[in-house]
Design a protein around this motif. Structure first.
Motif, short mmCIF file in Angstrom:
data_model
loop_
_atom_site.label_atom_id
_atom_site.label_comp_id
_atom_site.label_asym_id
_atom_site.label_seq_id
_atom_site.Cartn_x
_atom_site.Cartn_y
_atom_site.Cartn_z
N ASP A 52 0.82 -1.22 0.00
CA ASP A 52 0.00 0.00 0.00
C ASP A 52 0.85 1.27 0.00
O ASP A 52 0.29 2.37 -0.01
CB ASP A 52 -0.91 0.02 1.22
CG ASP A 52 -1.90 -1.13 1.24
OD1 ASP A 52 -2.19 -1.68 0.16
OD2 ASP A 52 -2.38 -1.50 2.33
N GLN A 55 3.26 5.67 3.20
CA GLN A 55 2.32 6.53 3.90
C GLN A 55 0.99 5.83 4.16
O GLN A 55 0.48 5.81 5.27
CB GLN A 55 2.08 7.82 3.09
CG GLN A 55 1.15 8.83 3.76
CD GLN A 55 1.65 9.31 5.10
OE1 GLN A 55 2.87 9.47 5.30
NE2 GLN A 55 0.75 9.54 6.04
N ARG A 56 0.43 5.24 3.12
CA ARG A 56 -0.88 4.61 3.26
C ARG A 56 -0.80 3.28 4.00
O ARG A 56 -1.74 2.90 4.69
CB ARG A 56 -1.49 4.41 1.87
CG ARG A 56 -2.96 4.06 1.88
CD ARG A 56 -3.61 4.21 0.53
NE ARG A 56 -3.10 3.26 -0.47
CZ ARG A 56 -3.67 3.04 -1.65
NH1 ARG A 56 -4.75 3.74 -1.99
NH2 ARG A 56 -3.16 2.18 -2.50
N ARG A 70 -1.41 4.90 9.10
CA ARG A 70 -2.42 4.00 9.65
C ARG A 70 -2.95 4.46 11.01
O ARG A 70 -4.14 4.33 11.31
CB ARG A 70 -1.86 2.59 9.79
CG ARG A 70 -1.61 1.88 8.47
CD ARG A 70 -2.90 1.61 7.73
NE ARG A 70 -2.74 0.66 6.64
CZ ARG A 70 -3.67 0.33 5.78
NH1 ARG A 70 -4.86 0.89 5.87
NH2 ARG A 70 -3.44 -0.54 4.81
#
Length: 435
Positions: free
Chosen positions: A92, A95-96, A101
Motif C-alpha cells: 500500500d 504513507q498509506r 495508519r
C-alpha cells in the motif's frame, strides 16, 4: 479438504449476503463485507519483496526449520515474519500502508496532546468515554483501556513520535508474536512439533493486519504472556518467568478489554504444565502490578468497561446487525488464519477426540490441539458476546495467533504454505484494508 471447502463457502455466503444487506440499508458499515476494506486492485513497493519472501519460505522454510539450531531459528522466524509483514504493508506504500495508519480520525495518535499530564488524564479518562460527554474520546481510544494509548504517548515522549514510528512499532513488536508462540509450543508440546509450526507462523495471512494496527502489538504482548506462563509451568525458572507472565497478563488487560478472554488460553497452559502450581503465586503477584498502578493513578477498569458498552451501542455497534455478524465474524477469521489453519483445526478436533482411543498417537499433537482449541473457544466467546461486530480481522489477531500452529498437524506442508501465501497476497493486492 471438506473443512476448507466449508470455510470457503462461509466466506462466499458472508460476502454475498453482506453485500446485499449493505446495499439495502447500509447497516454493516464496511466497504467489502465481511472485511473492513474496499475493492482496489493495486501493487506497490512491497510487492516484489512479498513475492520473494513467500517463494523462499514455501521452498526452504520447512527444511530450515528442521535444521537450524533453536535460538537462531527463533531469530530467523521473527526476521522472516517481520519481512513478510513489512512487505505486505508496503504493498500500500509507506504513507498509506504504515505511516498513516495510526493517524486517522479514530486512532491513537490523534490524542497524544491530551496526555500532557498523564495522571490527570487517567483520573478523567472515564469522563470522556460516552458520546455525550465533554470532548469524547475518538472510537479506538474510548474502546480500549488507556494502556493502549499510553504506549504511543510514551513513544512520543522518548522522541519516537508520529505515524511512521508508531507503525514501525506495531509491525516490529507484533511480529515477535511468532517467536512467542514457538516458545510456547516447544515448552508444552516439544521441539519437533514447534519446528513444524515455524513456516505457518511466518506466512500467516494475519500479517496483512498486523502491519500496521495496534492490535498486532496487543497480540504480541498477550502471546508473550502465555509464552512465559508456559515456561513457568514446565519448570523453567518458575519464579522469574511466572512473575513476567503475570506482569504481561496485567498489561494485556489494560491494552484491550476483550483480552481478558485470554484466561481460557492460560487455563489450557496450566492444564498442560507439569508444574502448574509452583509458579502461580508469582503469576498472581505479577498480574496485580499493572492494575494496582492504574487504579492508584485514578483509572477504574470496571467503570470504564461499563461506559464502553454504552459507547459501543451509541455508535455503529448499535446498528450493525448481530444476526449477520455472529457468523460473518467467523468468515473474517477464516481469511486471517487461512485454509491451512482451517484444515489443521479440523485435524486438531480429530486428534483431541481420538486420543483416548488411539494410544499410539504422538503425545505432542494432542497437546498442541488442546492449545489451539482453547484459543478457538475464547474466540467463540468473544463472538457470542456481541461486542465484536465487524473488524474482527484485526480485533481477533491475539486469538488467531494460537490457531495458526494447527497447520503443523497437516501433511505436505509446502502445498498448504503456498495456499496461505496466495491468500495473503490476493487480499493485500485486491483490497485496500482499513488496517
Amino acid at each position: 479438504m471438506s473443512a476448507v471447502l466449508a470455510a470457503a463457502l462461509l466466506v462466499t455466503v458472508a460476502a454475498l449476503v453482506g453485500t446485499a444487506v449493505q446495499r439495502r440499508d447500509h447497516s454493516l458499515f464496511v466497504g467489502w463485507p465481511p472485511l473492513f476494506a474496499q475493492w482496489e486492485p493495486h501493487v506497490g513497493p512491497g510487492t516484489p519483496a512479498a513475492l520473494v519472501v513467500a517463494v523462499a519460505v514455501v521452498a526452504y522454510g520447512p527444511l530450515l526449520a528442521a535444521r537450524l539450531s533453536w535460538r537462531p531459528l527463533l531469530c530467523a522466524a521473527w526476521g522472516a515474519t517481520t519481512a513478510w509483514t513489512f512487505s505486505l504493508a508496503l504493498v500500500d506504500g509507506w504513507q498509506r500502508g504504515i505511516a498513516g495508519r495510526l493517524t486517522t480520525t479514530n486512532e491513537y495518535l490523534t490524542v497524544i496532546g491530551r496526555f500532557h499530564d498523564i495522571p490527570a488524564t487517567l483520573r478523567d479518562f472515564t469522563d470522556h468515554i460516552v458520546s455525550q460527554s465533554p470532548a469524547p474520546w475518538p472510537a479506538h481510544i474510548a474502546g480500549h483501556p488507556p494502556g493502549a494509548t499510553l504506549t504511543f504517548v510514551l513513544l512520543d515522549r522518548i522522541g519516537l513520535g508520529g505515524g511512521g514510528w508508531a507503525g514501525m512499532w506495531c509491525v516490529t513488536v507484533g511480529s515477535t508474536a511468532a517467536a512467542a508462540v514457538l516458545v510456547t509450543v516447544r515448552a508444552l508440546a516439544g521441539e519437533t512439533l514447534a519446528r513444524r509450526v515455524v513456516p505457518f507462523l511466518v506466512l500467516a495471512p494475519a500479517a496483512v493486519w498486523v502491519g500496521a494496527s495496534a492490535d498486532g502489538y496487543f497480540a504480541a504482548v498477550a502471546t508473550w504472556a502465555v509464552a512465559f506462563l508456559a515456561l513457568a509451568v514446565t519448570g523453567s525458572r518458575p519464579r522469574a518467568t511466572g512473575l513476567v507472565a503475570g506482569l504481561l497478563f496485567g498489561l494485556t488487560a489494560y491494552l484491550s478489554y476483550g483480552l481478558v478472554l485470554y484466561a481460557v488460553i492460560a487455563g489450557a497452559v496450566l492444564l498442560l504444565g507439569s508444574r502448574r502450581l509452583r509458579p502461580l503465586p508469582w503469576v498472581v503477584a505479577g498480574a496485580a502490578v499493572v492494575p494496582v498502578v492504574f487504579t492508584l493513578l485514578g483509572f477504574d477498569w470496571w467503570e470504564a468497561y461499563r461506559l464502553l458498552v454504552t459507547r459501543y451501542y451509541q455508535g455503529v455497534g448499535g446498528v450493525r446487525p448481530y444476526g449477520y455478524w455472529v457468523w460473518a465474524n467467523l468468515a473474517c477469521t477464516v481469511l486471517i488464519v487461512g485454509p491451512a489453519t482451517v484444515a489443521g483445526l479440523r485435524r486438531a478436533g480429530a486428534v483431541r477426540g481420538g486420543v483416548g482411543r488411539c494410544p499410539r498417537l504422538p503425545a505432542a499433537e494432542p497437546r498442541l490441539a488442546l492449545l489451539a482449541l482453547a484459543a478457538l473457544l475464547a474466540l467463540l466467546a468473544a463472538d457470542l458476546s456481541g461486542m465484536s461486530k465487524a473488524e474482527t480481522e484485526r480485533i481477533w489477531l491475539p486469538f488467531a495467533m494460537w490457531l495458526l500452529p494447527a497447520g503443523a498437524l497437516l501433511p505436505r506442508p509446502r502445498a498448504w504454505l503456498a495456499a496461505q501465501a496466495a491468500l495473503a497476497l490476493l487480499l493485500n493486492h485486491l483490497l485496500l484494508t482499513g488496517w
